[in-house]
Design an enzyme around this catalytic site. Sequence first.
Site, PDB file in Angstrom:
ATOM      1  CE  LYS A  38       1.435 -16.941  -2.787  1.00  0.00           C
ATOM      2  NZ  LYS A  38       1.000 -18.273  -3.309  1.00  0.00           N
ATOM      3  CE1 TYR A  89      -3.551  -2.589   0.510  1.00  0.00           C
ATOM      4  CE2 TYR A  89      -4.665  -0.554   1.082  1.00  0.00           C
ATOM      5  CZ  TYR A  89      -4.713  -1.880   0.716  1.00  0.00           C
ATOM      6  OH  TYR A  89      -5.932  -2.493   0.565  1.00  0.00           O
ATOM      7  CG  ASP A 135      -1.927 -19.790  -1.856  1.00  0.00           C
ATOM      8  OD1 ASP A 135      -1.315 -19.913  -0.772  1.00  0.00           O
ATOM      9  OD2 ASP A 135      -1.550 -20.353  -2.901  1.00  0.00           O
ATOM     10  CG  ASP A 157     -13.581  -7.287   1.961  1.00  0.00           C
ATOM     11  OD1 ASP A 157     -13.446  -6.602   2.991  1.00  0.00           O
ATOM     12  OD2 ASP A 157     -13.957  -6.819   0.874  1.00  0.00           O
ATOM     13  CG  ASP A 171      -8.062  -4.841   1.311  1.00  0.00           C
ATOM     14  OD1 ASP A 171      -8.985  -4.405   2.010  1.00  0.00           O
ATOM     15  OD2 ASP A 171      -8.011  -4.693   0.069  1.00  0.00           O
TER      16      ASP A 171
HETATM   17  C1  IPM Z   1     -10.463  -1.462   3.744  1.00  0.00           C
HETATM   18  C2  IPM Z   1     -10.705  -0.799   2.423  1.00  0.00           C
HETATM   19  C3  IPM Z   1      -9.580   0.185   2.160  1.00  0.00           C
HETATM   20  C4  IPM Z   1      -8.308  -0.594   1.983  1.00  0.00           C
HETATM   21  C5  IPM Z   1      -9.811   1.158   0.991  1.00  0.00           C
HETATM   22  C6  IPM Z   1     -11.110   1.913   1.137  1.00  0.00           C
HETATM   23  C7  IPM Z   1      -8.656   2.110   0.835  1.00  0.00           C
HETATM   24  O1  IPM Z   1     -10.854  -1.747   1.423  1.00  0.00           O
HETATM   25  O2  IPM Z   1     -10.355  -0.746   4.760  1.00  0.00           O
HETATM   26  O3  IPM Z   1     -10.382  -2.687   3.781  1.00  0.00           O
HETATM   27  O4  IPM Z   1      -8.018  -1.097   0.891  1.00  0.00           O
HETATM   28  O5  IPM Z   1      -7.593  -0.723   2.967  1.00  0.00           O
HETATM   29 MG    MG Z   2     -10.883  -3.755   2.138  1.00  0.00          MG
END
Ligand code: IPM
Ligand code: MG
Length: 367
Positions: free
Chosen positions: A192, A142, A224, A252, A248
């Site tokens: 990884k 990032y 993975d 999710d 990230d």
């Molecule tokens: C998260 C989001 C952020 C990230 C974006 C909005 C920059 O996806 O907080 O997970 O990628 O970190």
């Molecule tokens: Mg995210």
Amino acid sequence: MPNPSLLILPGDGIGPEVMAEVRKIIDWFEAKRGIAFDVSEDLVGGCAYDKHGTPLHDDTMARAQEVDAVLLGAVGGPKYDNLDFSVKPERGLLRLRKEMDLFSNLRPAQCFDALADFSSLKKDVVAGLDIMIVRELTSGVYFGEPRGIFEEGNERVGINTQRYTESEIDRVARSAFDLAMKRGKKLCSMEKANVMESGILWREVVTEVGKDYPEVELSHMYADAGAMQLTRWPKQFDVIVTDNLFGDLLSDLAAMLTGSLGMLPSASLGAPMNNGRPKALYEPVHGSAPDIAGQGKANPCACILSFAMALRYSFDMGDEADRLEKAVNDVLASGVRTADLLNEDGITPASTTEMGDAVIKALDASL
Ligand code: IPM
Ligand code: MG
């Protein structure tokens, strides 16, 4: 002693709607529990760009550095898709994370009993699930340099750099081990190392830190394979520690195991300030959800539960955090559902405010 201070940044999309419900909760704690906060509010993301031409004004950044905790709603929306990269709404959030040095991002994935049927996985795979992903938040791909889009011969090349120093890995690993000590004493580190040198270093440093935590059972997994195991049998995990990008993605994935992104909070923590509290920002895991923004459909629970995390991690009020989390649980158990928590037709979903009001009622009942 002055009241603890909170900076509220509702942001874009559904951010302001869900944050309005958190304001009610904050008021409830002042009125009914005598816990008063010094609250200020400001702009972040697209709305800040609209007003100031930047997704985070320097004054807002400075204020965020001073307060005891920042509560953020969400940033972004289609209106801002074509903005120059440097002023996109997300840059505001990334600047907050970077300049506050919030290296440890806690993302719980917890399955509320009342929602176990709602997961896309079988009920017995998710019922009772309670895992915590610790995502490194201020480094890695990032932020690594070099980055950019460059000319190379007669074409362009897009470059980002995965970069981790030993100390960056060490500090996030320690925060994950500390958490594991307070939970089930199991930590799985994901990288990884089979293809990335940064992953090899990650594994070495985490292993080294682990020597200071002999009680924690440490394991390593390629990220993975970790994704695969998270969907196969997520209850094998307690705490997972991983880098910024894998975190990230995996968070999710883990979030959706529980049925809805609309339920999940997060805490981003940095080093302790002079008053002993960690630098901290709390935000729901869901984004700005522009498709439903302004319609009163959004689920405020993730944002409310983010405030519960603030009570726990910034203000050492674990009992009050438990009270708030239980109130949300009770509301779900009573059958109240926002639209994201319904897959049958014929039931009228609760609106954002109705959900917030139901939580307030459950809080009242807790007294
Ligand atoms: C998260 C989001 C952020 C990230 C974006 C909005 C920059 O996806 O907080 O997970 O990628 O970190
Ligand atoms: Mg995210």
